[in-house]
Design a protein around this motif. Structure first.
Motif, short mmCIF file in Angstrom:
data_model
loop_
_atom_site.label_atom_id
_atom_site.label_comp_id
_atom_site.label_asym_id
_atom_site.label_seq_id
_atom_site.Cartn_x
_atom_site.Cartn_y
_atom_site.Cartn_z
N ALA A 49 -14.43 65.10 -0.21
CA ALA A 49 -15.37 65.20 -1.34
C ALA A 49 -16.09 66.54 -1.31
N GLU A 50 -16.44 66.99 -0.11
CA GLU A 50 -17.14 68.28 -0.02
C GLU A 50 -16.21 69.43 -0.42
N LEU A 51 -14.96 69.34 -0.02
CA LEU A 51 -14.01 70.38 -0.41
C LEU A 51 -13.82 70.41 -1.93
N GLU A 52 -13.81 69.22 -2.50
CA GLU A 52 -13.67 69.10 -3.95
C GLU A 52 -14.82 69.85 -4.65
N GLN A 53 -16.00 69.67 -4.10
CA GLN A 53 -17.19 70.33 -4.65
C GLN A 53 -17.06 71.85 -4.52
N ARG A 54 -16.63 72.30 -3.33
CA ARG A 54 -16.51 73.74 -3.09
C ARG A 54 -15.47 74.37 -4.01
N LEU A 55 -14.48 73.57 -4.41
CA LEU A 55 -13.43 74.11 -5.29
C LEU A 55 -13.74 73.86 -6.76
N GLY A 56 -14.94 73.32 -7.03
CA GLY A 56 -15.35 73.08 -8.40
C GLY A 56 -14.57 71.98 -9.09
N LEU A 57 -14.10 71.01 -8.32
CA LEU A 57 -13.27 69.95 -8.89
C LEU A 57 -14.00 68.60 -8.94
N ASP A 58 -15.25 68.57 -8.52
CA ASP A 58 -15.99 67.31 -8.51
C ASP A 58 -16.51 67.00 -9.91
N ARG A 59 -16.81 65.73 -10.13
CA ARG A 59 -17.37 65.31 -11.43
C ARG A 59 -18.60 64.45 -11.17
N PRO A 60 -19.58 64.54 -12.07
CA PRO A 60 -20.82 63.79 -11.83
C PRO A 60 -20.57 62.28 -11.76
N GLY A 61 -21.35 61.62 -10.91
CA GLY A 61 -21.29 60.16 -10.84
C GLY A 61 -20.16 59.60 -10.01
N GLU A 62 -19.36 60.46 -9.40
CA GLU A 62 -18.24 59.95 -8.59
C GLU A 62 -18.66 59.75 -7.14
N PRO A 63 -18.00 58.82 -6.43
CA PRO A 63 -18.32 58.64 -5.01
C PRO A 63 -18.10 59.93 -4.23
N ARG A 64 -19.11 60.26 -3.39
CA ARG A 64 -19.01 61.51 -2.63
C ARG A 64 -19.09 61.28 -1.13
N ASP A 65 -19.37 60.05 -0.73
CA ASP A 65 -19.36 59.79 0.71
C ASP A 65 -18.76 58.42 0.95
N GLU A 66 -18.62 58.08 2.23
CA GLU A 66 -17.86 56.87 2.56
C GLU A 66 -18.53 55.59 2.05
N LEU A 67 -19.87 55.58 2.02
CA LEU A 67 -20.54 54.37 1.54
C LEU A 67 -20.33 54.18 0.04
N GLU A 68 -20.51 55.29 -0.68
CA GLU A 68 -20.28 55.20 -2.13
C GLU A 68 -18.83 54.82 -2.43
N MET A 69 -17.92 55.40 -1.66
CA MET A 69 -16.51 55.11 -1.90
C MET A 69 -16.18 53.67 -1.50
N MET A 70 -16.80 53.20 -0.42
CA MET A 70 -16.58 51.82 0.01
C MET A 70 -16.97 50.85 -1.12
N ILE A 71 -18.10 51.11 -1.74
CA ILE A 71 -18.55 50.25 -2.83
C ILE A 71 -17.56 50.32 -4.00
N ARG A 72 -17.10 51.54 -4.29
CA ARG A 72 -16.15 51.71 -5.40
C ARG A 72 -14.83 50.97 -5.11
N VAL A 73 -14.39 51.06 -3.86
CA VAL A 73 -13.12 50.40 -3.51
C VAL A 73 -13.28 48.87 -3.58
N ILE A 74 -14.37 48.37 -3.04
CA ILE A 74 -14.59 46.91 -3.07
C ILE A 74 -14.67 46.43 -4.52
N ASP A 75 -15.37 47.21 -5.35
CA ASP A 75 -15.45 46.85 -6.77
C ASP A 75 -14.08 46.86 -7.44
N GLY A 76 -13.17 47.67 -6.91
CA GLY A 76 -11.84 47.79 -7.52
C GLY A 76 -10.84 46.77 -7.01
#
Ligand code: SF4
Length: 696
Positions: free
Chosen positions: A464-491
């Protein structure tokens, strides 16, 4: 989701690449892991785990652990690094990717990952999002299971398969190309329970595995000939009125075409090709036709050759032709990973139509002239110098001056020694994940039980940090393991996520012990078993249910197999094994070459050579030799391992690896009277191994 306090036992789960996904009980003291054992949350675990993961604390705190980011100093392969900050390291990684994209196009960046973790967070989350948006080359993950998976998909649409506990109900258990005593150990007690209740056990394997020694019948066939034996069983069923015609009529297509292709495979013909007794094939045919419930554990050993896809299809077709479904303990087992019907919607980026690279061809890609050339290789969850075929070509590629190699790993692996940039990865005891079993049907949360050692970070956060450094991140997306864990469980499918969140046993709608053709059915478009899928017939070089001859030559007459063992999970955890490796060779083959137990030998073909010790044993059939899968360079006397001898050719179906198509010669090494240190020296490192380390 806070970390548990130290000083007691805590529960988590194992997401490593093993069918079982054990629940774990981890003992902590002083903020460190001091012991691991099995838990009871997953009933299949039953309170015990394998010896590999019991030692996981040694990986976390051992001398090979990668503690901080580094830049290589000295030539590739030395493994010497200057330690730097994450800031410096990620700046350089992002710069390298950007420069490669600007000069050569984004496909000059090749991400390379496989199986270092099977968790749902550590692969195909922010990593996939980053590389998809960047437009990097895509990777076809084919080192294992792509071949059996393709057959299972075409015939059954990956129907959920018989789970471990139901083996206890079987009257006949056939273990075909698998060694559960080393991989997926929790199947063994259920096989033994079935035997105690009177079931017969048949093992089909070139090696005398522990279960083969306990079997009523062991077919030690030549590697790559499983398809011949399976087709002989089909012929017997069809030609003797033993096929279940009512089932075939109601639930299958293609039985006639399968029958026609099987017609040439008499017991005599199959016995001659497979190098086993006709009577043994006939006996298996009789046992399989008669017994019910009868279950086949189809493993992955049978796929690693030029005929692997045809073998898998022929074996998987057996329960349909013989009418073995519809009863508990009857049917087949392959991978149950598809049972949950998970679609990784959480990635959040579509797969672009960029170049698709077969991971078996890493050496070719790095040393050939692909357009565009590979300029940045980003390795994570993987150690390709140990695990990819044609090792010398891979090594040659990693030595290129104009290649930037990034390795994101937990330990300084053989591949990491060649990296320009190393990044320290967190282990599954230091981060969140979701463990999905592919033997039993289970899905469990993996929790961090201690702080990460050194500066190790979770995969999700770093990509996620690399994505940010390369300007490929988008607002509101999971950026760390906890946020991603919640997104995965929701999916996850309905109801499953709630159970995981509540740390309760999760189950798909059909439960965790489905009976095939009662609770679950083929997931093919028409709900039938496709016994003769046209696309497989087109894909296989000689057509479906055909046999390509053995690649042995007078110069290289011995079949080299490289199976997994009880010491490591592919190459993971092999850093903890100090004992030098030995090539297992049958006494007849050893005697013909004047090779004795412990002799220093040279195993070679046109691709390379391995110098190691000999273990003379009837545990392999004559004409076949075995060297363990996933060895590190430190385990042999010249730093090369079995993959220095394996071709990078592809299987007939599914474009998988043909590790077991290596054909070799073996001779005593110059000065070959040297004997290996006695077994008691297993934990010492002989001088020869120190010398081998200096090579790399
Ligand atoms: S590797 Fe397999 S047997 Fe070992 S702890 Fe993990 S899931 Fe269990």
């Amino acid at each position: 989701m806070t970390k548990p306090p130290a000083g007691h036992q805590v529960g988590t789960a194992c997401p490593l690449d093993c069918p079982d996904s054990c629940s774990l009980s981890v003992s902590l003291a002083g903020g460190r892991v001091v012991a691991l054992d099995g838990g009871h949350a997953n009933p299949v675990t039953g309170g015990y785990i394998c010896g590999k993961v019991r030692r996981f604390g040694e990986r976390m705190y051992g001398s090979d652990r990668l503690l901080r980011p580094g830049f290589r100093i000295g030539p590739p392969g030395t493994g010497a690094f200057r330690w730097v900050s994450w800031e410096e390291a990620l700046t350089r990684v992002a710069d390298a990717m950007r420069e490669a994209r600007d000069r050569w196009g984004a496909e000059s960046v090749l991400p390379y990952c496989y199986g270092g973790s099977n968790g749902l967070l550590t692969q195909d989350t922010t990593d996939a999002r980053l590389f998809r948006r960047f437009g990097a080359s895509r990777l076809a993950r084919t080192l294992c299971a792509s071949t059996t998976g393709a057959a299972n998909q075409a015939l059954y649409g990956k129907m959920p398969s018989v789970t471990y506990a139901d083996y206890a109900h079987a009257k006949l258990v056939v273990i075909w190309g698998a060694n559960p005593s080393a991989s997926g150990i929790h199947l063994v007690p259920f096989v033994r329970e079935a035997q105690r209740a009177g079931a017969a056990l048949v093992v089909v394997d070139p090696r005398a595995t522990p279960l083969a020694r306990l079997a009523d019948l062991h077919l030690a066939l030549k590697p790559g000939t499983d398809v011949a034996v399976a087709l002989a069983l089909h012929r017997h069923l069809f030609e003797n009125g033993l096929a279940d015609e009512a089932f075939l009529e109601a639930h299958t297509t293609g039985a006639g075409a399968l029958r026609a292709r099987a017609r040439e495979w008499t017991f005599e013909h199959a016995a001659e090709v497979a190098g086993i007794e006709r009577a043994d094939i006939a006996r298996l045919a009789g046992m399989y036709a008669e017994a019910s419930p009868a279950v086949i554990r189809c493993g992955w050993g049978l796929e690693r050759n030029r005929n692997g896809g045809n073998a898998a299809a022929a074996i998987l077709a057996l329960p349909a032709v013989a009418g073995k479904f519809g009863v508990r303990g009857g049917g087949y087992t392959l991978s149950n990973s598809g049972s949950w019907s998970i679609t990784k919607t959480w990635i959040g980026a579509d797969e672009p139509p960029t170049r698709l690279v077969n991971m078996n061809h890493l050496g070719r890609m790095l040393t050939g002239s692909p357009d565009p050339p590979v300029k940045v290789l980003f390795v994570y969850n993987c150690n390709p110098l140990s695990t990819a075929p044609h090792q010398n070509l891979v090594r040659q590629g990693l030595e290129r001056d104009d290649l930037t190699t990034i390795v994101f790993d937990q330990v300084i692996s053989d591949t990491a020694r060649y990296a320009d940039i190393v990044l320290p990865a967190a282990t599954f005891l230091e981060q969140y994940d979701l463990a999905r079993a592919y033997g039993p049907i289970s899905l469990q949360m993996v929790r961090p039980v201690v702080d990460a050692v050194g500066e190790a970070r979770p995969n999700v956060d770093v990509f996620a940090e690399l994505e940010q450094r390369l300007g490929l991140d988008r607002p509101g997306e999971p950026r760390d393991e906890l946020e991603m864990m919640i997104r995965v469980i929701d999916g996850l499918p309905e109801g499953v996520g709630d159970a995981v969140r509540a740390n309760a046993p999760a189950a798909p709608p059909f439960g965790t012990a489905p009976v095939q053709f009662v609770d679950v059915f083929p997931r093919t478009p028409d709900g039938r078993v496709h016994l003769f899928p046209e696309d497989l017939d087109r894909e296989a070089p000689l057509g479906l249910y055909t046999y390509q001859p053995d690649p042995a030559t007078d110069r290289y007459p011995l079949a080299l197999i490289s199976p997994s063992n009880e010491k490591a999970i592919s190459s993971s955890l092999y850093e903890l094994v100090r004992k030098p490796a030995a090539l297992t060779i049958h006494p007849e083959d050893a005697h013909a070459r004047e090779i004795g137990e412990g002799d220093t030998i040279r195993v070679f073909n046109d691709l390379g050579a391995v110098t190691c010790h000999a273990a003379v044993s009837p545990a392999v059939r004559p004409g076949t030799v075995a060297l363990p899968k996933g060895l590190w360079s430190r385990h042999t006397l010249n730093g090369s391992t079995a993959n220095a001898l394996t071709p990078d050719t592809l299987t007939d179906i599914g474009a998988g690896a043909c590790f077991n198509d290596a054909r070799v010669q073996v001779e005593r090494a110059a000065g070959g009277a040297d004997r290996a240190p006695a077994a008691t020296g297993a934990e010492t490192r002989p001088a020869a191994l120190q010398a081998a380390k200096r090579i790399h």
